[in-house]
Enzyme design. Structure first.
Site, short mmCIF file in Angstrom:
data_model
loop_
_atom_site.label_atom_id
_atom_site.label_comp_id
_atom_site.label_asym_id
_atom_site.label_seq_id
_atom_site.Cartn_x
_atom_site.Cartn_y
_atom_site.Cartn_z
N LEU A 456 46.17 43.44 48.50
CA LEU A 456 45.73 43.66 47.12
C LEU A 456 45.27 42.32 46.58
O LEU A 456 46.03 41.36 46.57
CB LEU A 456 46.86 44.23 46.26
CG LEU A 456 46.55 44.29 44.75
CD1 LEU A 456 45.37 45.22 44.47
CD2 LEU A 456 47.79 44.75 43.97
N GLU A 457 44.01 42.28 46.14
CA GLU A 457 43.43 41.06 45.58
C GLU A 457 43.43 41.20 44.06
O GLU A 457 42.70 42.03 43.51
CB GLU A 457 42.01 40.88 46.12
CG GLU A 457 41.32 39.62 45.65
CD GLU A 457 39.90 39.51 46.21
OE1 GLU A 457 39.42 38.38 46.42
OE2 GLU A 457 39.26 40.57 46.45
N ILE A 458 44.25 40.41 43.39
CA ILE A 458 44.29 40.43 41.93
C ILE A 458 43.34 39.36 41.40
O ILE A 458 43.36 38.22 41.86
CB ILE A 458 45.73 40.18 41.42
CG1 ILE A 458 46.60 41.41 41.70
CG2 ILE A 458 45.75 39.83 39.94
CD1 ILE A 458 48.04 41.27 41.27
#
Length: 708
Positions: A456-458
């Site tokens: 997951l790339e925030i």
């Protein structure tokens, strides 16, 4: 240090495991020493008739070996000595004059499962965190405490190879069915059940009879059949790994030696090959990757996290239903919204089918499936979103649409609600331009398929509140994701480094390269999928959109971008989704094996193709990606090299055995990287010009990981 505690009840010795100061039990030199002492005590005590091995940890039996110890090994023979010490201990346990019963609750992984395999009886609980596996192959290693020898003899050759070559998890009901454990029990009844087995052992020792199909008996019961299995296993490993990982081949070798030449020779091979693997660069990089992923299981700012339990999801397509899936499976209540009941029904069906797979594989029960699915509410209006703590949009990749759903969401959600966009390329600041609460708008970029992809790339903007970032990080962790945080910008990190690599692949096609040759070269390099096939999978329409978003950034550096994707999209090509792409697909959307769509070459100069050296293809594509990663670090899109390596490996499939783009550049030497980029720039243009950060670091003799 006291890891083991001996308690006696009714002439039964109960050995409690509880590694002090750790959440898990792990196999270390200290644990091995204590095991030897406690076995001496138990053997000398005539009043003890049976032994139970059990953990005090709430959801962990033994999680494997102490990897810090493994990582510190540098001398030849050191790892082999550790392996032989493990063999000696577990051989003694297997031959112990009193029955030893493993009472397993929680994870029994790696060396932990090998300990259980040496016991005479195995009970496991049906707890949702009970899982058994030999995952050493994922670390570039092999089971080194007798696992390659005991597992095939217990569950059969084919099942054992499947477990060891994939490292896959085996859940309690699967374990019982395949004979890996003897009995299942509710967690609260584990110790009483183990005591009952121990009491009855003298009158009724277990006579284990493994169930085998006729085919298994025919194949596994004779040397000729087993040779077929070994051959097929090696072919499969070669096909899947392209020979980049030595561990699976050595696992097959150990199993074969043990079954064909005897248990002791198998153990000797296991120790020898373990010693070779421990010092290999593949294992070093894979273990470091594991450490980095483990570090991401802790929120860096837990004090800033705000409470959340209800999640709203906009869009029931592939991404929206996937995000809903990983949310309800981890205990969240989800409102999934789409514009029609038909779209919602399709999304619900996808989620239900995923749950059904788990039931068929005996990972969950039908009751648990129904319980999980009940957390999902499919809706066609925003009214239920008044209860949402976080809303994640997964609508079409269009700025105006995303701004509109943000406005609609803010009109009904409470003031504390976070709005997250799953965009893969549109800058978050643009999406938040008209927001009422721009400090609560953040990017949460999931990867497809969401259920399988671990990253997951925030994405944060200068206005994103700290508590919003911390809460989004917590949500990602609780969805089972490895989370990286990057700064806002076109394409963020992952899309920004992938786009120029795909562009370079298309430029090669324009120069006359063959589609299969390009994909084959990058598979051989270590990517799980070739770049051309990836374009088909992601969608040519998506690729055309990303190209449009990033073209100005790359043009400012003099980079040449192809307009092939735009032309293909305008001509009706979308890839796998409409069965018109670089490859040919059947009516169900499955790719026809190795069949290129010949029509596609009309967009790349015609059907006449020429061959390029494999190394040329690999260098042009890999160095393009690595150079862009360095640009991202220099531009402060990326906060550190570790996140860059995690993002590239877990999100884009950069070869894990190379450690990620930054670790790989370190291994090559930055002066070498700069030199190769300059030579590529001379041959192919300024798009290969080394990032200034690379030139500066090379001049100063620095590395990205200077402490190693």
């Amino acid at each position: 240090m006291n890891i083991l505690t001996l308690e006696k009840q009714d002439n039964i010795g109960i050995v409690w495991m509880d590694y002090p100061g750790e959440k898990i039990n792990k196999i270390s030199r200290e644990l091995v020493d204590e095991f030897k002492q406690i076995l001496d005590t138990l053997e000398a005590d005539d009043s003890v008739q049976a032994v139970i091995l059990i953990s005090r940890k709430p959801d962990n039996f033994i999680a494997g070996a102490d990897l810090d110890m493994i990582q510190s090994i540098t001398e030849p023979g050191e790892a082999a000595a550790i392996s032989r010490a493990g063999h000696q201990l577990l051989n003694r346990m297997a031959a112990f004059p009193k029955p030893v019963i493993a009472a397993i609750n929680g994870a029994a992984l790696g060396g932990g499962l090998e300990v259980a395999l040496a016991c005479h009886y195995r009970l496991a609980t049906t707890h949702r965190k009970t899982v058994l596996a030999l995952p050493e192959v994922r670390l570039g290693l092999l089971p080194a405490a007798g696992g390659t020898q005991r597992l095939p003899r217990l569950v059969g050759l084919q099942r054992a190879l499947d477990m060891m070559l994939t490292g896959r998890n085996v859940y309690p009901r699967q374990a019982k069915r395949m004979g890996l454990v003897d009995e299942l029990i509710h967690p609260y009844g584990l110790l009483p059940a183990a005591m009952n087995v121990a009491r009855q052992w003298k009158q009724k020792p277990v006579a284990r009879k493994r169930k085998r199909s006729l085919l298994e008996k025919l194949l596994e019961g004779n040397p000729f059949g087993r040779r077929i299995i070994y051959k097929k296993a090696r072919q499969m490993v070669q096909r899947q790994t392209q020979g980049n990982y030595p561990a699976p081949f050595k696992i097959i070798d150990c199993v074969q030696i043990g079954l064909e030449k005897g248990f002791e020779k198998g153990l000797a091979a296991e120790a020898e090959k373990f010693d070779e693997l421990v010092r290999s660069p593949q294992a070093k990089n894979l273990i470091q990757l594991f450490f980095n992923m483990t570090a991401k299981k802790k929120n860096p700012h837990p004090d800033r996290v705000r409470s959340f339990k209800n999640i709203g999801i906009l869009g029931a397509g592939l991404m929206g239903s996937g995000i809903a899936d990983v949310s309800i499976n981890n205990g969240f209540k989800v409102f999934m919204k789409d514009i029609s009941h038909q779209a919602l029904a399709r999304g619900e069906q996808v989620i239900w089918q995923e749950l059904e797979k788990k039931v068929r594989r005996r990972i969950i029960t039908p009751f648990e499936r129904d319980q999980i699915f009940s957390r999902l509410a499919a809706v066609v209006d925003y009214a239920p979103f008044r209860h949402a703590d976080v809303v994640i949009e997964a609508v079409f990749e269009d700025l105006a649409i995303k701004q509109q759903v943000l406005a609609d969401t803010e009109a009904v959600t409470p003031d504390h609600c976070i709005f997250a966009s799953n965009t893969s390329s549109i800058p978050i600041q643009k999406i938040a331009e008209k927001a009422k609460r721009p400090e609560q708008v953040i990017g949460m970029h999931y990867f497809s398929p969401v259920q399988k992809m671990p990253l997951l790339e925030i994405i944060v903007t200068p206005r994103t509140a700290d508590w919003v970032t911390a809460t989004a990080f917590e949500l990602g962790m609780r969805q089972g994701k490895t989370v990286i945080v990057v700064n806002d910008g076109p394409g963020f990190y992952t899309t920004r480094i992938l786009a120029p690599m795909l562009n370079e692949a298309l430029l090669l096609l324009e120069e006359g390269a063959d589609i299969l040759e390009v994909d084959r070269a990058m598979r051989k390099f270590g990517f799980p999928i070739g770049p051309i096939k990836l374009i088909d999978e992601v969608g040519i329409d998506v690729g055309a959109h990303v190209t449009d978003v990033l073209k100005d950034l790359f043009a400012s550096r003099g980079a040449r971008s192809t307009d092939a994707m735009k032309k293909l999209f305008q001509a009706g090509y979308q890839g796998k989704k409409n069965r018109r792409g670089f490859y040919r697909y059947d009516e169900k959307g499955k790719r026809k094996k190795r069949e290129v769509n010949p029509e596609i070459y009309q967009f790349f100069g015609g059907s006449r193709r020429k061959s390029f050296p494999m190394e040329t293809i690999q260098q042009r594509l890999a160095f393009m990606m690595m150079n862009e990663a360095a640009h991202c670090l220099q531009d402060q899109i990326l906060l550190n090299p570790t996140d860059g390596d995690l993002g590239a490996i877990l999100g884009l499939g950069f070869p894990p055995f190379l450690g990620g783009p930054f670790r790989y550049m370190d291994s090559l030497g930055l002066d070498t990287v700069v030199d190769r980029l300059k030579r590529l720039a001379e041959a192919h243009g300024p798009r290969f010009a080394p990032a200034p950060i690379l030139e500066e670091m090379a001049r100063q003799g620095k590395r990205f990981y200077s402490d190693e």
